[in-house]
Scaffold this motif. Sequence first.
Motif, PDB file in Angstrom:
ATOM      1  N   LEU A 193      16.155  49.189 -19.202  1.00  0.00           N
ATOM      2  CA  LEU A 193      15.804  48.852 -17.828  1.00  0.00           C
ATOM      3  C   LEU A 193      16.157  49.928 -16.804  1.00  0.00           C
ATOM      4  CD1 LEU A 193      16.430  45.028 -17.504  1.00  0.00           C
ATOM      5  CD2 LEU A 193      14.297  46.242 -17.825  1.00  0.00           C
ATOM      6  N   PRO A 194      17.326  50.591 -16.889  1.00  0.00           N
ATOM      7  CA  PRO A 194      17.606  51.615 -15.893  1.00  0.00           C
ATOM      8  C   PRO A 194      16.581  52.747 -15.893  1.00  0.00           C
ATOM      9  CG  PRO A 194      19.599  50.996 -17.025  1.00  0.00           C
ATOM     10  CD  PRO A 194      18.455  50.346 -17.761  1.00  0.00           C
ATOM     11  N   ASP A 195      15.944  52.991 -17.045  1.00  0.00           N
ATOM     12  CA  ASP A 195      14.927  54.039 -17.105  1.00  0.00           C
ATOM     13  C   ASP A 195      13.552  53.522 -16.705  1.00  0.00           C
ATOM     14  OD1 ASP A 195      16.747  55.936 -18.007  1.00  0.00           O
ATOM     15  OD2 ASP A 195      16.522  55.268 -20.080  1.00  0.00           O
ATOM     16  N   ILE A 196      13.367  52.207 -16.743  1.00  0.00           N
ATOM     17  CA  ILE A 196      12.072  51.632 -16.412  1.00  0.00           C
ATOM     18  C   ILE A 196      11.822  51.675 -14.912  1.00  0.00           C
ATOM     19  CG2 ILE A 196      10.810  49.451 -16.338  1.00  0.00           C
ATOM     20  CD1 ILE A 196      11.810  48.846 -19.092  1.00  0.00           C
ATOM     21  N   TYR A 265      -0.243  39.325 -19.207  1.00  0.00           N
ATOM     22  CA  TYR A 265       1.118  39.868 -19.070  1.00  0.00           C
ATOM     23  C   TYR A 265       1.556  40.550 -20.366  1.00  0.00           C
ATOM     24  CZ  TYR A 265       6.245  39.449 -19.489  1.00  0.00           C
ATOM     25  OH  TYR A 265       7.574  39.670 -19.746  1.00  0.00           O
ATOM     26  N   ASN A 266       1.309  39.890 -21.489  1.00  0.00           N
ATOM     27  CA  ASN A 266       1.680  40.457 -22.787  1.00  0.00           C
ATOM     28  C   ASN A 266       0.923  41.751 -23.074  1.00  0.00           C
ATOM     29  OD1 ASN A 266       3.477  38.380 -23.343  1.00  0.00           O
ATOM     30  ND2 ASN A 266       1.950  37.136 -24.391  1.00  0.00           N
ATOM     31  N   TRP A 267      -0.368  41.775 -22.720  1.00  0.00           N
ATOM     32  CA  TRP A 267      -1.164  42.966 -23.022  1.00  0.00           C
ATOM     33  C   TRP A 267      -0.686  44.157 -22.188  1.00  0.00           C
ATOM     34  CZ3 TRP A 267      -3.949  46.876 -21.042  1.00  0.00           C
ATOM     35  CH2 TRP A 267      -4.714  47.643 -21.939  1.00  0.00           C
ATOM     36  N   VAL A 268      -0.544  43.961 -20.880  1.00  0.00           N
ATOM     37  CA  VAL A 268      -0.118  45.073 -20.015  1.00  0.00           C
ATOM     38  C   VAL A 268       1.280  45.545 -20.409  1.00  0.00           C
ATOM     39  CG1 VAL A 268       0.437  45.764 -17.654  1.00  0.00           C
ATOM     40  CG2 VAL A 268      -1.552  44.315 -18.086  1.00  0.00           C
ATOM     41  N   GLY A 269       2.204  44.608 -20.611  1.00  0.00           N
ATOM     42  CA  GLY A 269       3.573  44.971 -20.929  1.00  0.00           C
ATOM     43  C   GLY A 269       3.723  45.704 -22.243  1.00  0.00           C
ATOM     44  N   SER A 270       2.920  45.342 -23.233  1.00  0.00           N
ATOM     45  CA  SER A 270       3.052  45.952 -24.560  1.00  0.00           C
ATOM     46  C   SER A 270       2.185  47.186 -24.759  1.00  0.00           C
ATOM     47  CB  SER A 270       2.719  44.915 -25.644  1.00  0.00           C
ATOM     48  OG  SER A 270       1.395  44.431 -25.487  1.00  0.00           O
ATOM     49  N   ASN A 271       1.191  47.397 -23.899  1.00  0.00           N
ATOM     50  CA  ASN A 271       0.272  48.529 -24.102  1.00  0.00           C
ATOM     51  C   ASN A 271       0.447  49.670 -23.109  1.00  0.00           C
ATOM     52  OD1 ASN A 271      -1.960  47.882 -26.294  1.00  0.00           O
ATOM     53  ND2 ASN A 271      -1.524  45.972 -25.207  1.00  0.00           N
ATOM     54  N   ILE A 272       1.168  49.432 -22.028  1.00  0.00           N
ATOM     55  CA  ILE A 272       1.394  50.481 -21.037  1.00  0.00           C
ATOM     56  C   ILE A 272       2.825  50.982 -21.157  1.00  0.00           C
ATOM     57  CG2 ILE A 272       1.296  51.102 -18.592  1.00  0.00           C
ATOM     58  CD1 ILE A 272      -1.404  50.292 -19.825  1.00  0.00           C
ATOM     59  N   SER A 273       2.988  52.293 -21.236  1.00  0.00           N
ATOM     60  CA  SER A 273       4.313  52.901 -21.337  1.00  0.00           C
ATOM     61  C   SER A 273       4.742  53.447 -19.978  1.00  0.00           C
ATOM     62  CB  SER A 273       4.311  54.040 -22.368  1.00  0.00           C
ATOM     63  OG  SER A 273       3.946  53.552 -23.639  1.00  0.00           O
ATOM     64  N   TYR A 274       6.054  53.484 -19.773  1.00  0.00           N
ATOM     65  CA  TYR A 274       6.548  53.959 -18.483  1.00  0.00           C
ATOM     66  C   TYR A 274       6.434  55.476 -18.408  1.00  0.00           C
ATOM     67  CZ  TYR A 274       9.103  53.829 -14.143  1.00  0.00           C
ATOM     68  OH  TYR A 274       9.445  53.933 -12.813  1.00  0.00           O
ATOM     69  N   LYS A 301      -0.279  54.640 -19.428  1.00  0.00           N
ATOM     70  CA  LYS A 301       1.073  54.798 -18.905  1.00  0.00           C
ATOM     71  C   LYS A 301       1.043  54.760 -17.382  1.00  0.00           C
ATOM     72  CE  LYS A 301       0.910  59.882 -19.225  1.00  0.00           C
ATOM     73  NZ  LYS A 301       1.573  61.072 -19.805  1.00  0.00           N
ATOM     74  N   GLY A 302       2.196  54.511 -16.782  1.00  0.00           N
ATOM     75  CA  GLY A 302       2.270  54.431 -15.328  1.00  0.00           C
ATOM     76  C   GLY A 302       3.663  54.029 -14.892  1.00  0.00           C
ATOM     77  N   ILE A 303       3.824  53.770 -13.593  1.00  0.00           N
ATOM     78  CA  ILE A 303       5.086  53.272 -13.059  1.00  0.00           C
ATOM     79  C   ILE A 303       4.827  51.892 -12.463  1.00  0.00           C
ATOM     80  CG2 ILE A 303       6.164  55.508 -12.732  1.00  0.00           C
ATOM     81  CD1 ILE A 303       5.223  55.610  -9.933  1.00  0.00           C
ATOM     82  N   CYS A 304       5.837  51.281 -11.856  1.00  0.00           N
ATOM     83  CA  CYS A 304       5.735  49.857 -11.505  1.00  0.00           C
ATOM     84  C   CYS A 304       4.492  49.517 -10.685  1.00  0.00           C
ATOM     85  CB  CYS A 304       6.996  49.401 -10.786  1.00  0.00           C
ATOM     86  SG  CYS A 304       7.343  50.228  -9.224  1.00  0.00           S
TER      87      CYS A 304
END
Length: 383
Positions: A193-196, A265-274, A301-304
């Motif tokens: 989480l601190p890196d996310i 939610y599951n798709w975005v969270g599991s397929n996009i990297s920070y 990939k992306g940020i918040c």
Amino acid sequence: MLVLIFSYPLLRGFLFKFSSQDLKGDIDEVNRNISFIVSIFLGVYCGKRIFITHDYGIYKEIYNRIPTDILQYIESNSFIVYALIIPLMVLICYKIIKLVFELINYLTFYPILDSIERYLSSKNSLFKRITGLFFGVPKAICYILIVTFVLNVVSMFSTNGRLNKYLENSKIYSRICKEVVIPVTNSNIARQLPDIINNSFKIVVRENDSKETSPGKAISKGRTIVYYNGVTLDQGVKSNSQVDKLARSVVQEDGNTKIKARALYNWVGSNISYDHDKANKVLNNDFDVESGAISAFNSRKGICFDYSCLYVAMCRANGIKVRLITGEGFNGVSWVSHAWNQVYIPEEDKWINVDTTFYKGGNYFNSKRFELDHKGAQIAGEW
């Protein structure tokens, strides 16, 4: 401050030399400190698992065995988990662990220390001082862990921006939190989480020459326009045929709104990297980067802000009412700027929180843990 706290037991041990009697007292204090630290970790960890997540295993079984009236009261007063239940669990763990340590000391360490003192009686003063310094290390470690944990708890509930800034800039505090406090009090996954999230979200307000406004979308106010990581909100949530097609294929046509929203939610969270490189650029006010839903979808990939925009685009493709929320997230060390979503569930007539960026840190779909590590929510846009 942390350096001084760590150094004090070492300096004291060096100055006052090795003494069996003094060291027994120090060991007893270290045992109390260790018992306190371990009991805090166990109490917080088990308390969260039972009353916050309770999603599997023995934690779920314990939660299901608690009377319904008590659960309803706890859920309507979530602060009671930290104010009463966890402290009680910590106290019980402390008493048990301390008793075990005392039995071990009387059977092993105390006789050994007496033997060491008899051996050192013939040694010179410097050797005794070095030995005293060496035996001060466990105490120093306990001191710094206790202070770090206290600061971590205070920072979670404090609204003092100055304190938050100090903690955020302290490399020692951040390292101890990431390596010890966060993994133990949350989970191994929470170590990420601190890196996310790391202040990777910037809002800039600029003068707008056009008199156009976009009612209801909060991207322009009078003669000003708001940019999120270098793009407007409309640009950020813009979709295309590829995004829409995949979004519709992810959900079940016969599922209700919550099932569909959970699938997205599951798709975005599991397929996009920070994207850590992009986060660093945004931190340094370099907005010469692609942002938004299409960028995150194409690059994976992306940020918040990108996570949140993509989730908006995929919800809109399925006719789901959705919001983009800006505020602050607690990354385990300090509060930082963050973006997430809310989804409207018509079957329940309510909005629920969704954070796809935090996906790897646990369940952040309509979870009660939102109250612990998200605050200052403001609606940036609604569709």
